[in-house]
Write a protein that holds these residues in place. Sequence first.
Motif, mmCIF file in Angstrom:
data_model
loop_
_atom_site.group_PDB
_atom_site.id
_atom_site.type_symbol
_atom_site.label_atom_id
_atom_site.label_comp_id
_atom_site.label_asym_id
_atom_site.label_seq_id
_atom_site.Cartn_x
_atom_site.Cartn_y
_atom_site.Cartn_z
ATOM 1 N N LEU A 299 68.282 69.576 -46.791
ATOM 2 C CA LEU A 299 66.902 69.247 -47.154
ATOM 3 C C LEU A 299 66.891 68.515 -48.491
ATOM 4 O O LEU A 299 67.266 69.093 -49.522
ATOM 5 C CB LEU A 299 66.074 70.520 -47.285
ATOM 6 N N PRO A 300 66.446 67.244 -48.516
ATOM 7 C CA PRO A 300 66.539 66.456 -49.752
ATOM 8 C C PRO A 300 65.840 67.097 -50.951
ATOM 9 O O PRO A 300 66.376 67.092 -52.060
ATOM 10 C CB PRO A 300 65.867 65.133 -49.369
ATOM 11 N N GLU A 301 64.641 67.675 -50.746
ATOM 12 C CA GLU A 301 63.910 68.267 -51.884
ATOM 13 C C GLU A 301 64.716 69.411 -52.499
ATOM 14 O O GLU A 301 64.764 69.574 -53.717
ATOM 15 C CB GLU A 301 62.536 68.823 -51.457
ATOM 16 N N GLN A 302 65.312 70.221 -51.610
ATOM 17 C CA GLN A 302 66.089 71.363 -52.072
ATOM 18 C C GLN A 302 67.338 70.887 -52.827
ATOM 19 O O GLN A 302 67.692 71.423 -53.870
ATOM 20 C CB GLN A 302 66.503 72.169 -50.842
ATOM 21 N N VAL A 303 67.980 69.851 -52.298
ATOM 22 C CA VAL A 303 69.176 69.318 -52.948
ATOM 23 C C VAL A 303 68.829 68.809 -54.344
ATOM 24 O O VAL A 303 69.515 69.118 -55.333
ATOM 25 C CB VAL A 303 69.803 68.174 -52.122
ATOM 26 N N ALA A 304 67.729 68.043 -54.426
ATOM 27 C CA ALA A 304 67.352 67.480 -55.726
ATOM 28 C C ALA A 304 67.088 68.600 -56.721
ATOM 29 O O ALA A 304 67.586 68.593 -57.851
ATOM 30 C CB ALA A 304 66.121 66.589 -55.575
ATOM 31 N N ARG A 305 66.313 69.605 -56.310
ATOM 32 C CA ARG A 305 65.982 70.714 -57.206
ATOM 33 C C ARG A 305 67.254 71.450 -57.668
ATOM 34 O O ARG A 305 67.459 71.693 -58.855
ATOM 35 C CB ARG A 305 65.049 71.691 -56.471
ATOM 36 N N ASP A 306 68.121 71.778 -56.708
ATOM 37 C CA ASP A 306 69.297 72.590 -57.043
ATOM 38 C C ASP A 306 70.361 71.794 -57.791
ATOM 39 O O ASP A 306 71.048 72.328 -58.659
ATOM 40 C CB ASP A 306 69.889 73.208 -55.769
ATOM 41 N N ALA A 307 70.494 70.515 -57.456
ATOM 42 C CA ALA A 307 71.485 69.696 -58.160
ATOM 43 C C ALA A 307 71.059 69.505 -59.610
ATOM 44 O O ALA A 307 71.872 69.624 -60.535
ATOM 45 C CB ALA A 307 71.658 68.341 -57.468
ATOM 46 N N VAL A 308 69.784 69.235 -59.818
ATOM 47 C CA VAL A 308 69.291 68.991 -61.187
ATOM 48 C C VAL A 308 69.393 70.278 -62.020
ATOM 49 O O VAL A 308 69.846 70.262 -63.170
ATOM 50 C CB VAL A 308 67.852 68.417 -61.152
#
Length: 516
Positions: A299-308
């Motif tokens: 899930l792109p939103e989840q990836v962005a949140r967790d990566a950041v």
Amino acid sequence: GLTLFDPARRNSRGYDLGEPGVPEALTAAIAKARQSNHIAAPIVGGVTQGGAAEPVRNPATGAVVGQVIEADRATVDAAVAAARKAQDDWSLAGGSFRADRLERAADLLEERDALFLGLAIDEAGKTLVDAVAEVREAVDFLRYYAAQARADFTYPVVLPGPTGERNELILEGKGVFVAISPWNFPLAIFLGQVSAALAAGNSVLAKPAEQTPLIAHAAVELLLEAGVPGDVLHYLPGRGETVGAALTGHDDIIGVAFTGSTEVARMINRSLAGRDGPIATLIAETGGANAMIVDSTALPEQVARDAVASAFQSAGQRCSALRLLCVQEDVADTMIAMVAGAMAELNVGDPAILSTDVGPIIDAEAQANIAAYVAEARAAGRVIAEAARTNLPADGHFVPPVLIRLDHVTDLKREIFGPVLHVATWKGGELDQLIDAINASGYGLTLGVHTRIDGVAAHIAARAQVGNVYVNRNQIGAIVGSQPFGGRGLSGTGPKAGGPHYLHRFAEEKSISTDI
Ligand code: NAD
């Protein structure tokens, strides 16, 4: 027996900073607890030592937070001698006796958390969120190791034997342990090492990182107040190459608990090997080159949140922090755009301001090294996103979060200890090559995985040569007792902090067989 899970033990509750009024109330309490003239002087045998004081500075503002006095050679020798003499009685007193004191220290730490939160912010450049997590983790370590000392170091384990023979196995302290900690968790790791060594029945020589002696000093005062004898615990601030080297080269120590860089762990290993004393134990928790594997189902939103969060919280100054985002080629453009978008939202600045997400780099030297690395990547045209550089205090050490493109995952050769995230792509069908390439770095601390296919997550988790795997979440902030933390290879020796085997590495076993 081994205390794998104690349902009665609870972690510290900390604070819910999302609740209205809580951050403001904490900020007011911190301001009230702030001390104007904190001096981190060596404490030997419960007695504060003198010497020339040097200022300790706030990394965000350059303001003087307190003073530190470096322990000299004679002070180190006196501490080792006293610690050696006191250790037997401390070990013989038993696990429950020691646990009582560590638990009292945990209670005191919760009562006086404002002082420690303030020092984490002012001395170590932590945001309030990070400071709260730091104090919580320190409390948890104290209670977790206390519970284990009670369970495993109080009564002998009775082992089988023929009729007429009694067989017992007991755990004892090993001797004088040295605890050497980094600045990035100046309370939690400092107290974690110290409390584990104490819980197992050792006397302890505690050397904090040179950047963060004040919070460690306050922690030692707390342990002494909680009833840890002054001859059992000594506080020896100073530089690694002086005080650290004197301690790890001393013939009368039996072990070192070290957390810091891989390079210094190697130096300590050599120093221990070159001594005439007993063969010493080295527990080393070191650096990482941590990756996150993202496949096209994530899930792109989840990836962005967790990566950041994984890459930039604490300004990337966590050993567990994400350094290398590995995105499957077909979704790379979307993922990178989302990560860059989330980076643009980050507030970089003074952590004393509540809206700050990313605080300072610990000191001028570290800042200059990271900035030089980023400048090189920029010159090579590899910088693809950067957080804004607005309203930064003039005398602080800052590096805004940055995203750097790599041609291949193997291009990241070493740990860059700051807010620098690398991104590389991989082709569908080449997952095993990717895992092999990540393993080949030799580091083995954390790995993040984002996929909606359970079988893929299980496959990666099984093959990754790392200590901590995190699936569909961020990869920082291990919880004591739930996510025992520590790596392998270039990332450390184990055993894992906050896990069931940790205390045992600080202990000797004795078998007593009696004809009855
Ligand atoms: P560092 O290795 O520079 O220093 C760590 C400690 O070692 C300090 O107290 C320092 O004074 C001491 N030291 C330095 N030289 C010494 C010597 N010759 N003899 C004895 N002691 C010496 O590390 P740092 O910059 O303070 O911390 C950042 C590093 O710590 C990063 O590499 C990070 O990944 C690592 N780290 C690892 C973990 C983990 O659990 N694996 C946790 C936090 C930090």
